[in-house]
Design an enzyme around this catalytic site. Structure first.
Site, PDB file in Angstrom:
ATOM      1  N   ARG A 275     -12.254   2.232  -7.942  1.00 13.36           N
ATOM      2  CA  ARG A 275     -11.333   3.293  -8.384  1.00 13.36           C
ATOM      3  C   ARG A 275     -11.650   3.744  -9.815  1.00 13.36           C
ATOM      4  O   ARG A 275     -12.325   3.041 -10.557  1.00 13.36           O
ATOM      5  CB  ARG A 275      -9.890   2.778  -8.298  1.00 13.36           C
ATOM      6  CG  ARG A 275      -9.526   2.489  -6.858  1.00 13.36           C
ATOM      7  CD  ARG A 275      -8.057   2.314  -6.681  1.00 13.36           C
ATOM      8  NE  ARG A 275      -7.763   2.065  -5.282  1.00 13.36           N
ATOM      9  CZ  ARG A 275      -6.573   2.166  -4.743  1.00 13.36           C
ATOM     10  NH1 ARG A 275      -5.550   2.530  -5.491  1.00 13.36           N
ATOM     11  NH2 ARG A 275      -6.393   1.920  -3.462  1.00 13.36           N
TER      12      ARG A 275
ATOM     13  N   ARG B 107      -1.054   9.404  -9.689  1.00 13.98           N
ATOM     14  CA  ARG B 107      -1.124   8.145  -8.935  1.00 13.98           C
ATOM     15  C   ARG B 107      -0.515   6.951  -9.683  1.00 13.98           C
ATOM     16  O   ARG B 107       0.171   6.112  -9.104  1.00 13.98           O
ATOM     17  CB  ARG B 107      -2.578   7.811  -8.598  1.00 13.98           C
ATOM     18  CG  ARG B 107      -3.237   8.731  -7.616  1.00 13.98           C
ATOM     19  CD  ARG B 107      -4.671   8.278  -7.348  1.00 13.98           C
ATOM     20  NE  ARG B 107      -4.698   6.909  -6.833  1.00 13.98           N
ATOM     21  CZ  ARG B 107      -4.466   6.577  -5.566  1.00 13.98           C
ATOM     22  NH1 ARG B 107      -4.235   7.517  -4.678  1.00 13.98           N
ATOM     23  NH2 ARG B 107      -4.498   5.328  -5.183  1.00 13.98           N
TER      24      ARG B 107
ATOM     25  N   GLU C  74     -12.505  -4.438  -3.565  1.00 17.56           N
ATOM     26  CA  GLU C  74     -13.010  -3.064  -3.396  1.00 17.56           C
ATOM     27  C   GLU C  74     -12.278  -2.062  -4.298  1.00 17.56           C
ATOM     28  O   GLU C  74     -12.769  -0.954  -4.511  1.00 17.56           O
ATOM     29  CB  GLU C  74     -12.878  -2.629  -1.929  1.00 17.56           C
ATOM     30  CG  GLU C  74     -13.865  -3.320  -0.977  1.00 17.56           C
ATOM     31  CD  GLU C  74     -13.531  -4.783  -0.673  1.00 17.56           C
ATOM     32  OE1 GLU C  74     -12.336  -5.140  -0.696  1.00 17.56           O
ATOM     33  OE2 GLU C  74     -14.472  -5.576  -0.438  1.00 17.56           O
ATOM     34  N   ASN C  75     -11.109  -2.461  -4.828  1.00 19.53           N
ATOM     35  CA  ASN C  75     -10.370  -1.546  -5.707  1.00 19.53           C
ATOM     36  C   ASN C  75     -11.092  -1.299  -7.041  1.00 19.53           C
ATOM     37  O   ASN C  75     -10.738  -0.378  -7.776  1.00 19.53           O
ATOM     38  CB  ASN C  75      -8.941  -2.046  -5.968  1.00 19.53           C
ATOM     39  CG  ASN C  75      -8.015  -1.920  -4.769  1.00 19.53           C
ATOM     40  OD1 ASN C  75      -7.091  -2.702  -4.602  1.00 19.53           O
ATOM     41  ND2 ASN C  75      -8.236  -0.920  -3.920  1.00 19.53           N
TER      42      ASN C  75
ATOM     43  N   ARG D 253       2.300  -4.831   6.155  1.00 16.70           N
ATOM     44  CA  ARG D 253       1.530  -3.789   5.464  1.00 16.70           C
ATOM     45  C   ARG D 253       2.337  -2.500   5.460  1.00 16.70           C
ATOM     46  O   ARG D 253       2.753  -2.019   6.514  1.00 16.70           O
ATOM     47  CB  ARG D 253       0.171  -3.521   6.110  1.00 16.70           C
ATOM     48  CG  ARG D 253      -0.578  -2.445   5.289  1.00 16.70           C
ATOM     49  CD  ARG D 253      -1.986  -2.195   5.681  1.00 16.70           C
ATOM     50  NE  ARG D 253      -2.615  -1.305   4.687  1.00 16.70           N
ATOM     51  CZ  ARG D 253      -3.877  -1.344   4.317  1.00 16.70           C
ATOM     52  NH1 ARG D 253      -4.678  -2.228   4.852  1.00 16.70           N
ATOM     53  NH2 ARG D 253      -4.337  -0.498   3.416  1.00 16.70           N
TER      54      ARG D 253
ATOM     55  N   SER E  95      -7.832  -4.583   5.532  1.00 17.46           N
ATOM     56  CA  SER E  95      -8.475  -4.279   4.238  1.00 17.46           C
ATOM     57  C   SER E  95      -8.914  -5.529   3.460  1.00 17.46           C
ATOM     58  O   SER E  95      -8.656  -5.652   2.258  1.00 17.46           O
ATOM     59  CB  SER E  95      -7.561  -3.409   3.364  1.00 17.46           C
ATOM     60  OG  SER E  95      -7.277  -2.187   4.012  1.00 17.46           O
TER      61      SER E  95
ATOM     62  N   GLU F 160       1.487 -13.176  12.328  1.00 17.77           N
ATOM     63  CA  GLU F 160       2.176 -12.040  12.955  1.00 17.77           C
ATOM     64  C   GLU F 160       2.123 -10.850  11.994  1.00 17.77           C
ATOM     65  O   GLU F 160       2.403 -11.010  10.800  1.00 17.77           O
ATOM     66  CB  GLU F 160       3.643 -12.395  13.234  1.00 17.77           C
ATOM     67  CG  GLU F 160       3.840 -13.525  14.224  1.00 17.77           C
ATOM     68  CD  GLU F 160       3.369 -13.174  15.625  1.00 17.77           C
ATOM     69  OE1 GLU F 160       3.427 -11.988  15.994  1.00 17.77           O
ATOM     70  OE2 GLU F 160       2.928 -14.096  16.359  1.00 17.77           O
TER      71      GLU F 160
ATOM     72  N   ASP G 207       0.821  -1.220   0.000  1.00 21.89           N
ATOM     73  CA  ASP G 207       0.000   0.000   0.000  1.00 21.89           C
ATOM     74  C   ASP G 207       0.852   1.268   0.000  1.00 21.89           C
ATOM     75  O   ASP G 207       1.976   1.268   0.511  1.00 21.89           O
ATOM     76  CB  ASP G 207      -0.920  -0.026   1.239  1.00 21.89           C
ATOM     77  CG  ASP G 207      -2.064   0.957   1.113  1.00 21.89           C
ATOM     78  OD1 ASP G 207      -2.342   1.425  -0.016  1.00 21.89           O
ATOM     79  OD2 ASP G 207      -2.688   1.277   2.146  1.00 21.89           O
TER      80      ASP G 207
ATOM     81  N   ARG H 219       0.114   7.759  -2.532  1.00 24.34           N
ATOM     82  CA  ARG H 219       0.742   8.787  -1.688  1.00 24.34           C
ATOM     83  C   ARG H 219       2.195   9.026  -2.088  1.00 24.34           C
ATOM     84  O   ARG H 219       2.685  10.146  -2.063  1.00 24.34           O
ATOM     85  CB  ARG H 219       0.642   8.392  -0.205  1.00 24.34           C
ATOM     86  CG  ARG H 219      -0.709   8.780   0.396  1.00 24.34           C
ATOM     87  CD  ARG H 219      -0.979   8.038   1.674  1.00 24.34           C
ATOM     88  NE  ARG H 219      -1.360   6.654   1.399  1.00 24.34           N
ATOM     89  CZ  ARG H 219      -1.452   5.710   2.326  1.00 24.34           C
ATOM     90  NH1 ARG H 219      -1.158   5.999   3.584  1.00 24.34           N
ATOM     91  NH2 ARG H 219      -1.843   4.504   1.998  1.00 24.34           N
TER      92      ARG H 219
ATOM     93  N   ASN I   8       1.146   3.498  -2.920  1.00 28.96           N
ATOM     94  CA  ASN I   8       1.638   3.955  -4.233  1.00 28.96           C
ATOM     95  C   ASN I   8       1.128   5.357  -4.577  1.00 28.96           C
ATOM     96  O   ASN I   8       1.870   6.194  -5.085  1.00 28.96           O
ATOM     97  CB  ASN I   8       1.174   3.007  -5.344  1.00 28.96           C
ATOM     98  CG  ASN I   8       1.791   1.630  -5.228  1.00 28.96           C
ATOM     99  OD1 ASN I   8       2.700   1.425  -4.435  1.00 28.96           O
ATOM    100  ND2 ASN I   8       1.298   0.691  -6.020  1.00 28.96           N
TER     101      ASN I   8
END
Ligand code: IPE
Ligand code: IPE
Ligand code: MG
Length: 240
Positions: free
Chosen positions: A69, A31, A65-66, A186, A194, A205, A18, A22, A20
């Site tokens: 976009r 983006r 859910e992507n 993550r 997510s 872990e 996660d 930003r 990319n």
């Protein structure tokens, strides 16, 4: 790498790649440029995983859910995936890497599916490492799809409802032989799952880092594994 204990390496590493967007913003770019740069981190992480001899790596590349976009971003992500498959197929064969995927793959564009099928088929006999891409993937959707398969087994008389247990459920997940992840990384400073591997991560872990995915590389990956090696996994049991 020298600091890692070989006997305590994770068997299965899963990564939520996660940050990319930003990263691109930070660099004054669009983006999609972040996704392009992120592909380099994917290559690096695959390489290090193989070098370490970790047999299973699962990458969350596109969530169910992507699909929310913008079309342009989705199309770019699919094209990048196709490019990745095209460029890396030779290397995967060379390094004994088997490619597979989990998710509602039928939702992907036909050209992407074709390239995926080809790469999966051509690497199917490789045994040194398994790279699983989660595409159009959702943990809840996987659980629901599994429930439907199990219900069908009962309806068609192949098993009785009293026989449904964790083992039977696992046998009907997208990839029954995919072990539960030992370590889940993550990036990008978000502390959530997510919808990734919900069933499989019961005793995983977690390693969270503020680093954005395009900046994630060998050093930090090794640091995450070193941190994992310090954890005491109890699986609900008590140790003195
Ligand atoms: C991860 O980066 C890539 C995908 C989800 C496909 P993002 O695109 O989510 O980047 P941020 O979270 O907006 O920074
Ligand atoms: C998770 O990242 C999905 C992938 C990395 C493929 P998101 O950016 O989609 O997650 P949220 O929306 O921040 O929870
Ligand atoms: Mg994100």
């Amino acid at each position: 790498m020298a600091d890692l204990k070989e006997e305590k390496l994770p068997t299965h590493v899963a990564i939520i790649m996660d940050g990319n967007g930003r990263w691109a913003k930070q660099h004054g770019l669009r983006r999609v440029k972040g996704h392009e740069k992120g592909a380099d981190s994917v290559r690096e992480v695959v390489k290090v995983t193989r070098e370490l001899g970790i047999p299973w790596l699962t990458l969350y590349a596109f969530s169910e859910e992507n699909w929310k976009r913008p079309e342009y971003e989705i199309n770019t992500l699919m094209k990048l995936l196709e490019q990745f498959l095209k460029k890396e197929l030779h290397e995967m064969c060379d390094k004994g890497i088997r490619l597979r995927c989990i998710g509602r793959i039928y939702k992907l564009p036909a050209s992407t599916r074709r390239m995926l099928d080809k790469a999966i088929q051509q690497t199917s006999n490789n045994r040194d490492m398994t790279l699983t891409l989660a595409l159009s993937y959702g943990g809840r959707q996987e659980i629901l799809d599994t429930v439907k398969r199990v219900v069908r087994l009962v309806e068609t008389g192949k098993c009785r409802s009293e026989e449904i247990d964790e083992n039977l459920f696992c046998q009907n997940l997208y990839l029954p032989d995919l072990p539960d992840p030992d370590l889940l990384i993550r990036t990008s400073g978000e502390y959530r799952i997510s919808n990734f591997l919900l069933w499989q991560s019961a005793y995983t872990e977690f390693y969270f880092t503020p680093t954005l995915w395009p900046d994630f590389g060998r050093e930090e990956y090794l640091a995450a594994i070193a941190e994992f090696q310090k954890r005491e996994r109890r699986f609900g049991a008590a140790f003195d």
